[in-house]
Design a protein around this motif. Structure first.
Motif, PDB file in Angstrom:
ATOM      1  N   ALA A  63       0.959  -1.236   0.170  1.00 41.81           N
ATOM      2  CA  ALA A  63      -0.169  -0.063  -0.039  1.00 41.81           C
ATOM      3  C   ALA A  63       1.071   1.219  -0.054  1.00 41.81           C
ATOM      4  N   ARG A  64       2.057   1.345   0.566  1.00 45.69           N
ATOM      5  CA  ARG A  64       2.824   2.325   0.965  1.00 45.69           C
ATOM      6  C   ARG A  64       3.517   2.766  -0.455  1.00 45.69           C
ATOM      7  N   LYS A  65       3.958   1.622  -1.214  1.00 49.45           N
ATOM      8  CA  LYS A  65       4.715   1.891  -2.546  1.00 49.45           C
ATOM      9  C   LYS A  65       3.746   2.381  -3.458  1.00 49.45           C
ATOM     10  N   ALA A  66       2.277   1.767  -3.361  1.00 53.68           N
ATOM     11  CA  ALA A  66       1.199   2.244  -4.469  1.00 53.68           C
ATOM     12  C   ALA A  66       1.122   3.748  -4.149  1.00 53.68           C
ATOM     13  N   ARG A  67       0.910   4.262  -2.879  1.00 52.62           N
ATOM     14  CA  ARG A  67       0.841   5.608  -2.638  1.00 52.62           C
ATOM     15  C   ARG A  67       1.952   6.418  -3.013  1.00 52.62           C
ATOM     16  N   SER A  68       3.071   5.887  -2.606  1.00 57.66           N
ATOM     17  CA  SER A  68       4.199   6.531  -3.214  1.00 57.66           C
ATOM     18  C   SER A  68       4.392   6.798  -4.648  1.00 57.66           C
ATOM     19  N   LEU A  69       3.984   5.958  -5.310  1.00 59.13           N
ATOM     20  CA  LEU A  69       3.977   5.920  -6.900  1.00 59.13           C
ATOM     21  C   LEU A  69       3.130   6.852  -7.427  1.00 59.13           C
TER      22      LEU A  69
END
Length: 533
Positions: A63-69
């Motif tokens: 989830a954090r990777k998706a938000r960062s992207l």
């Protein structure tokens, strides 16, 4: 004398320790297992593929990777000074292979019947989803042949809607540059109309007078209403406005929109466009269900559709029901409140608003709008009850409750039961797309932004002599293992292996950053601003 009770303290479970360690190192905690086979050597390997969840409570690292992207996507497109390149890619061999397979299935479907036809239709839909995931845009031919076209509706504006000036839309997306080299852009918030007075917690003051029907229908059609707003704005300002927007629920559970868009528009024009934007839903009337409870339509193999359980007569087909429509079933509008402000690129305020736009993307709707009080729970229950009988699309099985056969029905369709997000208690009608991004926003897809990150890390490592071998995944045969497959290694083993790899990669990356430090001890970061894998 009372004996003192000493609490028994136990150590943490191994699974909890593994999950905590994986989250600390940014490793997916619930990967699914893929089996890879090398066609040249016959070697078989098992790979853990990240789940890709966008909800923290399911998988925090993914989830954090998706938000960062998404933050990178928002930042790169907001204050562009040059037009993005959006050339369409050429069809690949994989695209053509899937289309050929689809053509064979459609030909077989048209001469089949019964359960065989149902299975073929599901296979065709699966291929369609796969094609769209591979980047194919637009509609594919309906397997049932040329559908009867919907009747032509008048495009004349409603009498109760203000008129808007209309200009020819120029082929530009970049905003105006002002004296001094400033190129500001905008941040705007749009909300739904009121359905009745509410308390500070979002629950209605008088639930019996709260318009739940209009609230449910506005929620279902909110994304389409937003599309109409952007269309009207482009026609008024005369250039191709590009946007990055997120849809979130208010306390009253109604959706509202936060949007960043390129260029500047006066606050008065934004208010005029909002007041003049509406969406007419030209669907059959669906105010009162005809069927409910144990009295539901039944499937008839002979009629290849649903029939009335008593009269045995076929239900009205979707196209025939549309022919009978004389007035819109619903008209959706925005509320009068419009908040807008100008933002300069590269400022602290711009960064703060990028974070604000993506703040709730890692939370489910139920986590954003929590029912902490009895009145809130009752409000959500009543809204969900209305959404349960509100059709969400022409293919929605809820239409059968109103005596209408939706598009794409099969013998597996259950009257009144649709799997769409609009009918779930956890979403309360919010659209499936929480992020709405225009096609020319940054000129890149999410996959492109992800590839940029990988390329930056690869270049950083190569600068200090660390060259990673390039693995050609396309040369392998991939197979997703079913749950319970005896050949699949335990999930914890895959997670532990991924943690070990991530620790090694992180150490190499930090070494590369130290080697690339400038004279002041700061890492030499590229223009993308990306310093992490």
């Amino acid at each position: 004398m009372t004996a003192q009770v000493i609490p028994l303290t136990r150590g943490p479970l191994a699974a909890d320790v593994i999950r905590s360690t994986a989250e600390q190192h940014g490793v997916c905690v619930r990967p699914f297992t893929m089996e890879t086979t090398d066609p040249n050597t016959g070697a078989i390997n098992y790979v853990g593929v990240p789940c890709g969840s966008t909800v923290e409570s399911i998988c925090l690292p993914c989830a954090r990777k998706a938000r960062s992207l998404r933050m990178t996507q928002c930042r790169e497109g907001w204050h562009l000074a040059e037009e993005p390149v959006t050339a369409a890619s050429e069809p690949t061999d994989e695209h053509r292979t899937l289309v050929e397979r689809r053509a064979d299935l459609v030909a077989e479907y048209r001469i089949s019947a019964g359960a065989d036809a149902d299975d073929l239709r599901e296979e065709i839909r699966s291929l369609d989803r796969e094609l769209h995931q591979l980047g194919v845009r637009g509609r594919l031919p309906n397997p049932d042949g040329a559908d009867k076209r919907a009747p032509v509706r008048s495009t004349k504006r409603r009498q109760d809607a203000p008129n808007l000036p209309r200009r020819r839309v120029e082929k530009r997306t970049v905003g105006r540059e002002y004296a001094g080299g400033f190129r500001p852009s905008m941040f705007v918030t749009l909300t739904c109309d009121t359905y009745g007075p509410v308390r500070s917690d979002g629950s209605p003051v008088n639930p019996d007078r709260y318009d739940y029907r209009r609230a449910a229908r506005d929620a279902v059609h909110f994304a389409s209403l937003v599309d109409r707003w952007w269309q009207n704005l482009r026609r008024v300002v005369g250039w191709d406005v590009q946007y990055f927007a997120t849809v979130e629920p208010q306390k009253r559970a109604a959706p509202h929109l936060h949007a960043a868009f390129r260029g500047t528009v006066s606050h008065e024009v934004l208010r005029q466009v909002t007041a003049a934007t509406y969406l007419q839903v030209w669907w059959p009337a669906h105010n009162q269900p005809i069927y409910s409870g144990g009295h539901l339509p039944v499937w008839s193999p002979d009629a290849a559709g649903f029939i009335d359980p008593q009269s045995r007569q076929p239900l009205t087909a979707w196209a025939d029901a549309l022919d009978q429509v004389e007035v819109p079933a619903h008209v959706a509008t925005f509320g009068p409140q419009v908040h807008s402000k100008g933002i300069l690129g590269g400022t602290e305020e711009a960064g703060r608003h990028v974070g604000y736009l993506t703040k709730y993307l890692t939370k489910s709707t139920g986590e954003v709008v929590q029912a902490d009080t009895h009145t809130q729970r009752d409000h959500h229950d009543r809204l969900h009850a209305e959404l349960a009988v509100t059709p969400c699309s022409p293919r929605c099985a809820v239409w059968l409750l109103y005596g209408i056969q939706p598009q794409g029905i099969t013998s597996k369709t259950t009257p009144g039961h649709c799997k769409g997000r609009a009918h779930r208690r956890t979403t309360l009608g919010l659209p499936g797309r929480r992020v709405l991004v225009s096609r020319k926003w940054s000129g890149k897809t999410l996959a492109d932004h992800k590839a940029d990150r990988s390329a930056f890390v690869t270049q950083t490592l190569a600068a200090v002599g660390i060259v990673k071998p390039i693995r050609d995944a396309s040369a392998l045969v991939w197979r997703k293992l079913a749950p319970g497959d005896r050949n699949a290694p335990p999930r914890d083993h895959l997670v532990m292996r991924a943690i070990a790899e991530r620790v090694t990669w992180r150490a190499e990356y930090e070494r590369a950053l130290l080697a690339a430090q400038g004279p002041l001890g700061a890492p030499d970061v590229s223009a993308t601003g990306q310093v992490a894998a």
